[in-house]
Design a protein around this motif. Structure first.
Motif, PDB file in Angstrom:
ATOM      1  N   PHE A 250      64.879  29.490 -10.470  1.00 32.34           N
ATOM      2  CA  PHE A 250      64.890  30.757  -9.371  1.00 32.34           C
ATOM      3  C   PHE A 250      65.295  30.448  -8.222  1.00 32.34           C
ATOM      4  CE2 PHE A 250      63.553  34.444  -6.035  1.00 32.34           C
ATOM      5  CZ  PHE A 250      63.317  35.420  -7.118  1.00 32.34           C
ATOM      6  N   ALA A 251      67.068  31.233  -7.655  1.00 34.80           N
ATOM      7  CA  ALA A 251      66.898  30.846  -6.519  1.00 34.80           C
ATOM      8  C   ALA A 251      66.941  31.805  -5.135  1.00 34.80           C
ATOM      9  CB  ALA A 251      68.608  30.542  -6.823  1.00 34.80           C
ATOM     10  N   HIS A 252      66.615  31.345  -4.190  1.00 39.09           N
ATOM     11  CA  HIS A 252      66.263  32.367  -2.937  1.00 39.09           C
ATOM     12  C   HIS A 252      66.843  31.393  -2.010  1.00 39.09           C
ATOM     13  CE1 HIS A 252      64.504  34.787   0.304  1.00 39.09           C
ATOM     14  NE2 HIS A 252      64.459  35.263  -0.884  1.00 39.09           N
ATOM     15  N   SER A 253      66.634  31.810  -0.708  1.00 37.47           N
ATOM     16  CA  SER A 253      67.546  31.440   0.927  1.00 37.47           C
ATOM     17  C   SER A 253      66.545  30.701   0.835  1.00 37.47           C
ATOM     18  CB  SER A 253      67.640  32.060   1.601  1.00 37.47           C
ATOM     19  OG  SER A 253      66.868  32.994   2.393  1.00 37.47           O
ATOM     20  N   ALA A 254      65.445  30.691   0.823  1.00 39.57           N
ATOM     21  CA  ALA A 254      64.234  29.899   1.532  1.00 39.57           C
ATOM     22  C   ALA A 254      63.646  28.991   0.578  1.00 39.57           C
ATOM     23  CB  ALA A 254      62.851  30.821   2.274  1.00 39.57           C
ATOM     24  N   PHE A 255      63.678  29.148  -0.914  1.00 40.63           N
ATOM     25  CA  PHE A 255      63.352  28.129  -1.553  1.00 40.63           C
ATOM     26  C   PHE A 255      63.782  28.517  -3.484  1.00 40.63           C
ATOM     27  CE2 PHE A 255      60.579  32.161  -1.623  1.00 40.63           C
ATOM     28  CZ  PHE A 255      59.969  32.620  -3.287  1.00 40.63           C
ATOM     29  N   ARG A 256      63.685  27.637  -4.177  1.00 40.46           N
ATOM     30  CA  ARG A 256      63.569  27.076  -5.592  1.00 40.46           C
ATOM     31  C   ARG A 256      62.855  27.105  -6.745  1.00 40.46           C
ATOM     32  NH1 ARG A 256      69.368  27.493  -6.592  1.00 40.46           N
ATOM     33  NH2 ARG A 256      70.759  27.267  -4.427  1.00 40.46           N
ATOM     34  N   VAL A 257      62.949  27.481  -7.386  1.00 39.62           N
ATOM     35  CA  VAL A 257      61.266  27.215  -8.525  1.00 39.62           C
ATOM     36  C   VAL A 257      62.581  27.370  -9.638  1.00 39.62           C
ATOM     37  CG1 VAL A 257      60.044  27.956  -7.339  1.00 39.62           C
ATOM     38  CG2 VAL A 257      60.815  29.360  -8.705  1.00 39.62           C
ATOM     39  N   SER A 258      61.556  26.668 -10.846  1.00 40.45           N
ATOM     40  CA  SER A 258      62.233  25.896 -12.311  1.00 40.45           C
ATOM     41  C   SER A 258      61.151  26.969 -13.162  1.00 40.45           C
ATOM     42  CB  SER A 258      62.247  24.703 -13.139  1.00 40.45           C
ATOM     43  OG  SER A 258      62.525  25.267 -13.878  1.00 40.45           O
ATOM     44  N   VAL A 259      62.426  27.869 -14.105  1.00 38.57           N
ATOM     45  CA  VAL A 259      62.094  29.044 -14.648  1.00 38.57           C
ATOM     46  C   VAL A 259      63.279  29.243 -15.579  1.00 38.57           C
ATOM     47  CG1 VAL A 259      62.685  31.596 -14.379  1.00 38.57           C
ATOM     48  CG2 VAL A 259      61.539  30.571 -13.054  1.00 38.57           C
ATOM     49  N   PRO A 260      62.219  28.259 -17.024  1.00 37.96           N
ATOM     50  CA  PRO A 260      63.127  28.197 -18.039  1.00 37.96           C
ATOM     51  C   PRO A 260      63.552  29.493 -18.610  1.00 37.96           C
ATOM     52  CG  PRO A 260      61.081  27.849 -18.235  1.00 37.96           C
ATOM     53  CD  PRO A 260      61.002  28.073 -17.136  1.00 37.96           C
ATOM     54  N   VAL A 261      64.130  30.839 -18.405  1.00 39.62           N
ATOM     55  CA  VAL A 261      64.489  31.573 -18.870  1.00 39.62           C
ATOM     56  C   VAL A 261      66.355  32.227 -19.072  1.00 39.62           C
ATOM     57  CG1 VAL A 261      62.509  32.632 -18.471  1.00 39.62           C
ATOM     58  CG2 VAL A 261      63.876  33.079 -17.405  1.00 39.62           C
ATOM     59  N   ALA A 262      66.636  33.358 -19.297  1.00 37.09           N
ATOM     60  CA  ALA A 262      67.830  33.646 -19.050  1.00 37.09           C
ATOM     61  C   ALA A 262      68.562  33.426 -18.406  1.00 37.09           C
ATOM     62  CB  ALA A 262      68.613  34.534 -20.067  1.00 37.09           C
ATOM     63  N   ASP A 263      69.776  33.616 -16.987  1.00 34.10           N
ATOM     64  CA  ASP A 263      69.865  34.437 -15.995  1.00 34.10           C
ATOM     65  C   ASP A 263      70.197  35.083 -16.100  1.00 34.10           C
ATOM     66  OD1 ASP A 263      70.697  30.915 -16.257  1.00 34.10           O
ATOM     67  OD2 ASP A 263      72.752  31.351 -16.104  1.00 34.10           O
ATOM     68  N   GLY A 264      70.073  35.745 -14.886  1.00 32.57           N
ATOM     69  CA  GLY A 264      70.245  37.258 -14.503  1.00 32.57           C
ATOM     70  C   GLY A 264      68.937  37.848 -13.410  1.00 32.57           C
ATOM     71  N   PRO A 265      69.153  38.646 -12.863  1.00 25.60           N
ATOM     72  CA  PRO A 265      68.341  39.229 -11.878  1.00 25.60           C
ATOM     73  C   PRO A 265      66.498  39.382 -11.923  1.00 25.60           C
ATOM     74  CG  PRO A 265      68.770  41.333 -12.640  1.00 25.60           C
ATOM     75  CD  PRO A 265      69.786  39.984 -13.718  1.00 25.60           C
ATOM     76  N   ALA A 266      65.611  39.451 -10.963  1.00 25.11           N
ATOM     77  CA  ALA A 266      64.293  38.810 -11.546  1.00 25.11           C
ATOM     78  C   ALA A 266      63.898  38.776 -10.754  1.00 25.11           C
ATOM     79  CB  ALA A 266      64.425  37.427 -12.245  1.00 25.11           C
ATOM     80  N   VAL A 267      62.299  39.692 -10.237  1.00 27.17           N
ATOM     81  CA  VAL A 267      61.504  39.372  -9.328  1.00 27.17           C
ATOM     82  C   VAL A 267      60.671  38.415  -9.774  1.00 27.17           C
ATOM     83  CG1 VAL A 267      59.465  41.183  -8.356  1.00 27.17           C
ATOM     84  CG2 VAL A 267      61.421  41.880  -9.086  1.00 27.17           C
ATOM     85  N   LEU A 268      60.667  37.863  -8.490  1.00 26.01           N
ATOM     86  CA  LEU A 268      59.345  36.423  -8.972  1.00 26.01           C
ATOM     87  C   LEU A 268      57.995  37.150  -7.946  1.00 26.01           C
ATOM     88  CD1 LEU A 268      59.564  32.689  -8.050  1.00 26.01           C
ATOM     89  CD2 LEU A 268      58.039  34.039  -6.360  1.00 26.01           C
ATOM     90  N   ALA A 269      56.727  36.624  -7.719  1.00 30.17           N
ATOM     91  CA  ALA A 269      55.492  37.656  -7.859  1.00 30.17           C
ATOM     92  C   ALA A 269      54.468  35.797  -7.531  1.00 30.17           C
ATOM     93  CB  ALA A 269      54.955  38.123  -8.514  1.00 30.17           C
ATOM     94  N   VAL A 270      54.336  35.618  -6.049  1.00 25.28           N
ATOM     95  CA  VAL A 270      52.868  34.874  -5.864  1.00 25.28           C
ATOM     96  C   VAL A 270      52.394  34.793  -5.072  1.00 25.28           C
ATOM     97  CG1 VAL A 270      54.646  33.796  -4.095  1.00 25.28           C
ATOM     98  CG2 VAL A 270      53.196  32.382  -4.960  1.00 25.28           C
ATOM     99  N   ARG A 271      51.065  34.791  -5.468  1.00 26.11           N
ATOM    100  CA  ARG A 271      49.534  35.479  -4.355  1.00 26.11           C
ATOM    101  C   ARG A 271      49.233  34.674  -3.552  1.00 26.11           C
ATOM    102  NH1 ARG A 271      47.662  39.884  -6.069  1.00 26.11           N
ATOM    103  NH2 ARG A 271      47.216  39.974  -8.572  1.00 26.11           N
ATOM    104  N   PRO A 272      49.389  34.774  -2.471  1.00 28.57           N
ATOM    105  CA  PRO A 272      49.019  33.812  -0.633  1.00 28.57           C
ATOM    106  C   PRO A 272      48.255  33.078  -0.817  1.00 28.57           C
ATOM    107  CG  PRO A 272      48.860  36.643  -0.524  1.00 28.57           C
ATOM    108  CD  PRO A 272      48.563  36.157  -1.963  1.00 28.57           C
ATOM    109  N   GLU A 273      47.562  33.176  -1.900  1.00 28.70           N
ATOM    110  CA  GLU A 273      46.670  31.572  -2.266  1.00 28.70           C
ATOM    111  C   GLU A 273      47.324  30.302  -3.000  1.00 28.70           C
ATOM    112  OE1 GLU A 273      44.591  34.482  -4.982  1.00 28.70           O
ATOM    113  OE2 GLU A 273      46.128  34.481  -3.226  1.00 28.70           O
ATOM    114  N   ALA A 274      48.280  31.277  -4.350  1.00 28.25           N
ATOM    115  CA  ALA A 274      49.109  30.367  -4.137  1.00 28.25           C
ATOM    116  C   ALA A 274      50.432  29.679  -3.299  1.00 28.25           C
ATOM    117  CB  ALA A 274      49.993  31.092  -6.098  1.00 28.25           C
ATOM    118  N   LEU A 275      50.756  30.339  -2.905  1.00 23.05           N
ATOM    119  CA  LEU A 275      51.777  30.199  -1.845  1.00 23.05           C
ATOM    120  C   LEU A 275      51.611  29.048  -0.732  1.00 23.05           C
ATOM    121  CD1 LEU A 275      54.835  30.444  -1.124  1.00 23.05           C
ATOM    122  CD2 LEU A 275      53.936  32.198   0.520  1.00 23.05           C
TER     123      LEU A 275
END
Length: 348
Positions: A250-275
């Motif tokens: 999952f690519a964003h200008s500020a960070f990247r995280v590994s996501v083992p799913v098919a390519d395409g648009p997506a929404v990443l959700a992360v709680r403040p306590e987990a960021l």
């Protein structure tokens, strides 16, 4: 045993207004279920149909297997407590609580015994002779609760009963109501738009949107594993970031995280306590906008280059300064596509 079965219930107010749409739910014996959602999600309309104050356009409502869909409120084994208290101001506390028992033509001695017992249960022993205008808002809501409980309903229905009360009183009363509900073992449906109330009270939370169920699950599951982006954004504080998945990231200008799913648009959700945030190791694409110190923790507002704003929870506000560049690392997150979760990380 008191079980509430709601099967494919709908309520249409006009050709263009569908308040409740094909709603199905079973509330088990002694269970407390919270209906949670924004204004207009259909939760109060659903409760009013269960209580007999609205007639469904379609579907059925059963209590212990008995069809009650078309019965009037007084013919149903339900008790309803409204936000407005709905007390009779020309009657004292005793007569407000005793009113339903008098309609049933019970003996006077039994009425007195039951009223005094239920007033003691809700913490109002000795208040029977007081006028309702002499009571605080919290005491009035206790009278409304007592008036429902004295009829010994199989199903207790609570429609945002604490919404008009201040925060501290609301917290105290919801604890008292939960204690009473558990002591009596009464099957209960509680409508609220307050997340904290639902998380604190419920055995299960049903999150509603546009008259439908988005998710029905225990509070910890709704919080930690929201089924849809709507639930993720509605329950608690959540950072939702739109981006693209490409080559397992999952690519964003500020960070990247590994996501083992098919390519395409997506929404990443992360709680403040987990960021997790750290001082930028390089130029840093994220910058601190504001720090709010709550004493036990602090919330750091972070601006990303695309104008997305995130929140991170940190233990101490003193380590951070506005306009500082930071690196971001989600420690636990979920990824959504087409209104469904397609990946959840393993918490570190």
């Amino acid at each position: 045993m008191s079980v509430l079965d709601i099967a494919s219930v709908s309520k249409r107010f006009s050709p263009t207004v569908m308040a409740v749409d094909d709603f199905t739910l079973t509330v088990g014996d002694g269970e407390l279920v919270c209906l949670l959602g924004p204004s207009g999600s259909g939760k109060s309309t659903l409760l009013r149909m269960i209580g007999g104050f609205e007639t469904p356009t379609g579907g059925s409502i059963r209590i212990d297997g008995e069809e009650v869909t078309r019965l009037s409120p007084d013919k149903r084994p339900t008790g309803m407590v409204f936000q407005s208290h709905a007390l009779w101001t020309h009657m004292n506390v005793f007569n407000n609580v005793a009113f339903g028992l008098k309609l049933r033509r019970l003996p006077a001695a039994e009425i007195r015994e039951r009223v005094e017992a239920v007033l003691a249960l809700v913490g109002l022993a000795g208040y029977g002779n007081r006028g309702t205008g002499q009571l605080s808002g919290g005491q009035q809501q206790r009278v409304a609760l007592a008036r429902s409980l004295v009829l010994e309903p199989k199903i207790l229905l609570l429609d945002e009963p604490f919404a008009s009360l201040d925060q501290h009183l609301r917290e105290r009363l919801r604890e008292e109501v939960r204690d009473i509900q558990q002591r009596l073992g009464i099957t209960t449906l509680f409508v609220t738009h307050g997340q904290d109330e639902a998380l604190a009270l419920a055995d299960r939370i049903v999150v509603m949107r546009n008259g439908r169920t988005e998710q029905a699950a225990p509070p910890d599951q709704v919080y930690r594993e929201p089924a849809t982006p709507f639930v993720a954004g509605f329950i608690g504080s959540m950072n939702l970031v739109e981006g693209q998945i490409a080559s397992g990231e999952f690519a964003h200008s500020a960070f990247r995280v590994s996501v083992p799913v098919a390519d395409g648009p997506a929404v990443l959700a992360v709680r403040p306590e987990a960021l997790h945030i750290a001082p930028a190791s390089g130029e840093g694409m994220a910058r601190i906008r504001r720090i709010t110190d709550f004493g036990t923790h602090a919330i750091v507002d972070i601006d990303l280059p695309d104008a997305t704003r995130l929140k991170a929870m940190v233990p101490d506000a003193r380590h951070w300064q506005p306009d500082s560049a930071v690196d971001l690392k989600p420690r636990a997150f979920a990824v959504y596509r087409d209104n469904a979760a397609i990946h959840r990380s393993t918490p570190e």
